[in-house]
Structures are given as structure tokens and as C-alpha cells.
Design an enzyme around this catalytic site. Structure first.
Site, PDB file in Angstrom:
ATOM      1  CE  LYS A 122      21.839  21.185   6.296  1.00 38.94           C
ATOM      2  NZ  LYS A 122      20.635  22.243   7.071  1.00 38.94           N
TER       3      LYS A 122
HETATM    4  N1  GLU Z   1      21.400  24.828   8.941  1.00 36.13           N
HETATM    5  C1  GLU Z   1      20.879  25.948   8.755  1.00 36.13           C
HETATM    6  C2  GLU Z   1      19.121  25.101   7.790  1.00 36.13           C
HETATM    7  O1  GLU Z   1      19.223  24.029   8.509  1.00 36.13           O
HETATM    8  C3  GLU Z   1      20.662  27.719   7.305  1.00 36.13           C
HETATM    9  C4  GLU Z   1      21.514  27.379   6.260  1.00 36.13           C
HETATM   10  C5  GLU Z   1      21.754  28.036   5.244  1.00 36.13           C
HETATM   11  O2  GLU Z   1      22.037  29.622   6.477  1.00 36.13           O
HETATM   12  O3  GLU Z   1      21.957  28.647   4.351  1.00 36.13           O
HETATM   13  O4  GLU Z   1      18.455  26.195   7.319  1.00 36.13           O
END
Ligand code: GLU
Length: 440
Positions: free
Chosen positions: A130
Site C-alpha cells: 500500500k
Molecule cells: N485500493 C483497493 C483496495 O483497498 C484496490 C487495490 C488494488 O486494486 O490493487 O483493495
């Protein structure tokens, strides 16, 4: 393998000899502390894999970057950015990038860990990562936003890549920001690397269905769970917190299935209508004005009264730590579907469980987004693009299958759906950890 693994000593060291660094300690309140508590709850269920569990408590790699940019008024501003790769045992890191004024390292660490669990729960071949920048993007001009995004991408460029770590949208980031990230990485590497980020515009290697995927996944698991507990979706009263890409789409799909969306809360206000809000009009209103505030024909209620609303399904789809000991005892819903990441604290989880309120945890409920991100990445690699029906059908199949497995574990082992999801996911992560072995 069994002989070799039997002789490998456990990875956990006595805490007295190797205390966790302060930023990893559980007693620091916040999302990371909550995540560590969730891990502790799963350890007794991991069998022999528990010897590797310390892995889950230590992010593999943390990068903190300074992001300086020229502001439009001629000054130079510095923002703090992060990219955390929690675990890459099962595949490259994967997870979104968040732009928000409250972003902290502890939060990004927790979000990266929840991505590891989520990706393993739906069995897409990724680890968890993240990123984020502590900034209120609403205060930046378009030019400033672009310069900040590009400088951040360049700074984290040493650890991201289509086979290393693949960012995607999260809170306050969107397709345009992914396009700038893709372009910056491509410029720096002398390539056209569409697979370095997902959630891109369709014309730049994005996938049909990606924008709606998280909300569609929320709806899909909600319907599956409703069947198990004998709840009819048609006529069910739904309350949604956050009406953006996740809550807005989930609300739309529930309304289309005959549910009544009775309350919606976002940063601009909390609105209520007993007979059900007109969701398509509300979505247009949000598109035009930026929030649900001022929507005609709805009652305005106090922010905290949102938690008292009489409803059957509650969908927190905004930020972490919304359902706490302060409101968990007041919630009327029979079922909570976590569209957001980390909206419920472990102490609140206990209250909800005691009150027999079914919680569909983030790590399965909102996994639809990353599942279609996976489809996007596969399509980019093969340069062969699928139609939307195929994408939605594959998404629904994966979500139903993953949910059924988690439901089965929760029934068999008499644990919450959150612990059941952690059991399924952590076993997968730690099994690959064991197979790969320790280097050197
Ligand atoms: N931000 C989204 C989540 O928390 C998607 C992450 C992604 O598609 O890599 O799952």
C-alpha cells in the site's frame, strides 16, 4: 520438504531478545495495532504454520519518501509519502495509493497487511502493499496534483514495477492519477509499462468493470451472506457510510435489487429517508456537488445519529476505525458489509459478535476491486482485452467461491467471518513462506 521444514527453527524470537521496533508495537493505538490484534486471534488456528506467524507482524519493506514540488505560487512544498510492501511470498506486492491529510505510516502499514490477507483470501497471485501521501489533494491545483503524483512515483520507482509491486487507486486517487503514474514509470524506464499500475483509464490498458468492481463485490458477498441468514434483499433497509466508488456503487446495486437505501453519510452530511432515497438521483447529486449534503427530499440527521438508524444492512465504505466501542452497541443492522478497509476495531468486533450481528470483513467484502485489478494486469500482459460481461462473471465467480470457503471455515471452527478469512488467507501466505524457505 517435510524433513527439511521440520528442522527449520521457528522464526519467532523471544520478545526480550528481539523486541519489535516501536513503530510495530501493538500498544500504539491505530490501524496497525488493530491489525496485530487480528493476527493474534488467528495464530491458534494455524497449526504448524504458526511457527512462521511472526512474518505477518513485520512488513517486508517500508519506504518513506520526501515529495517536494513547485507550487503554483512559486513556493516549494514538501509532502511525506510512503510505500509499504507487507508480504510478497505469493507474488508481487499489490495495493492502492491513498492521498489524504491523515495518512500515517502506521495506517499504510496496516493497509498493506490487509492487502496481503485480502489477496490471499480471494487467491489472486499477489502479496500485499500500500502507498500514500499525507496531503489534502482538494487543496492542490491540477498541475500541483500531477507534479506531486509524478515525483512520488519517481521516488517509489525503485521498488515498484509490473513484476515487483503494482499500485492502484484508493481513497482520493483515480484513473487520471494512475495514468500519470504509468507515464512517469514508463518515462523513467524507457518502456510503455501499462502493467505497473491498475485502475487505469480504459484507453491506457485499463479494464472494463474495474471502476465498479469493489462495489459489485460488496453486493455479491452481501447477497450470498443474506441467503445464509434468511434475509431478503428486496425490501431490506440499507445504510451506507461513504458514497464514492465503493459505497455509491454498492448502494446502486442494492437499490436495483429492491433494497431501500434509507441513510447515507459522507464528509458533506448525513441524510435519511424512511421510504428509501432515490439512489440514481443521489449519485447524480454527488457527481455534481461532491457530496450527499443538500440532496433535496431527504431529512438531514446528526452525524452521530447515523449509527442509530433502523436498518438491516450497514455498509461502512469510508475510512478506518468508524465502528468502535462508542457505537457498536447501538447499531441496529443484522449484517455489516465492510466496503472500507479496517472500519471496525477489534473491541467493536467483539461487541457485534456478542450481539449476533454478522460482519462481512473488509478482507473478503471489498476484495472485488483488487480481483478486477488482477484481471487488468493479466489483460495488460497478454495485450488481449475481455468484454465486461466476462469480467463481471469471473469476478462474481471468484467472490462467491472465496466467500463460500470462508463461510465453511467459520461454521466448522465456530469463529467470526473475520477470523475465518484470516485463517484461510494466512495459511496460504505462510504455506508459500514455508515452501520458499529462508534465504540464505
Ligand atoms: N485500493 C483497493 C483496495 O483497498 C484496490 C487495490 C488494488 O486494486 O490493487 O483493495
Amino acid at each position: 520438504m517435510s524433513q527439511a521444514s521440520a528442522s527449520i527453527p521457528a522464526t519467532s524470537s523471544p520478545a526480550a531478545l528481539h523486541p519489535l521496533p516501536s513503530y510495530l508495537q501493538e500498544d500504539k493505538l491505530g490501524p496497525w495495532g488493530n491489525y496485530l490484534q487480528q493476527v493474534d486471534r488467528v495464530i491458534p488456528h494455524l497449526g504448524s504454520l504458526a511457527r512462521w506467524a511472526e512474518t505477518l507482524k513485520r512488513p517486508k519493506r517500508i519506504l518513506i519518501v520526501d515529495v517536494p514540488i513547485h507550487m503554483d505560487d512559486g513556493t516549494v512544498a514538501h509532502f511525506e509519502g510512503y510505500r509499504v510492501q507487507h508480504n510478497v511470498s505469493r507474488g508481487p506486492g499489490k495495493g492502492g495509493v491513498r492521498f489524504h491529510q491523515d495518512v500515517t505510516l502506521s495506517e499504510v502499514m496496516a493497509l498493506s497487511a490487509w492487502m496481503s490477507v485480502k489477496n490471499a483470501a480471494v487467491n489472486v497471485p499477489y502479496g500485499g502493499a500500500k502507498g500514500g501521501i499525507r496531503v489534502d489533494p482538494k487543496k492542490l491545483s491540477r498541475g500541483e496534483l500531477e507534479r506531486m503524483t509524478r515525483r512520488y512515483t519517481s521516488e517509489i520507482g525503485i521498488i515498484i514495477g509490473p513484476n515487483k509491486d503494482i499500485p492502484a487507486p484508493d481513497v482520493n486517487t483515480n484513473e487520471q492519477i494512475m495514468a500519470w503514474m504509468m507515464d512517469t514509470y514508463s518515462m523513467n524506464t524507457g518502456s510503455t509499462a501499462t502493467g505497473v499500475v491498475t485502475g487505469k483509464p480504459i484507453d491506457l490498458g485499463g479494464s472494463l468493470g474495474r471502476r465498479e468492481a469493489t462495489g459489485r463485490g460488496v453486493f455479491t458477498v452481501g447477497c450470498e451472506a443474506a441467503q445464509h441468514i434468511g434475509m431478503e434483499i428486496s425490501g431490506a433497509r440499507v445504510a451506507v457510510q461513504g458514497f464514492g466508488n465503493v459505497g455509491g456503487v454498492a448502494g446502486k446495486l442494492f437499490a436495483a435489487a429492491g433494497a431501500r437505501v434509507v441513510a447515507v453519510q459522507d464528509h458533506g452530511g448525513t441524510i435519511y429517508r424512511e421510504a428509501g432515497l432515490d439512489v440514481p438521483s443521489l449519485l447524480r447529486h454527488v457527481e455534481e456537488t461532491g457530496s450527499v449534503g443538500g440532496f433535496p427530499g431527504a431529512e438531514v440527521i446528526a452525524k452521530d445519529a447515523f449509527w442509530d438508524v433502523d436498518c438491516d444492512i450497514l455498509i461502512p465504505a469510508a475510512l478506518e476505525q468508524q465502528i468502535t466501542t462508542a457505537n457498536a452497541g447501538r447499531i441496529k443492522a443484522r449484517m455489516i458489509i465492510e466496503g472500507a478497509n479496517g472500519p471496525t476495531t477489534p473491541a467493536a468486533d467483539d461487541i457485534l459478535q456478542e450481539r449476533n450481528i454478522l460482519v462481512l470483513p473488509d478482507v473478503i467484502a471489498n476484495a472485488g476491486g483488487v480481483t478486477v485489478s488482477y484481471f487488468e494486469w493479466v489483460q495488460d500482459f497478454s495485450s488481449f482485452f475481455w468484454d465486461e460481461d466476462e469480467i463481471n462473471a469471473r469476478l462474481v465467480k471468484i467472490m462467491k467461491h472465496a466467500f463460500a470457503a470462508v463461510w465453511g471455515v467459520s461454521q466448522d471452527q465456530k469463529v467470526s467471518l473475520r477470523t475465518a478469512t484470516f485463517i484461510v488467507a494466512c495459511k496460504r501466505i505462510l504455506h508459500t513462506r514455508e515452501l520458499r524457505g529462508l534465504y540464505p
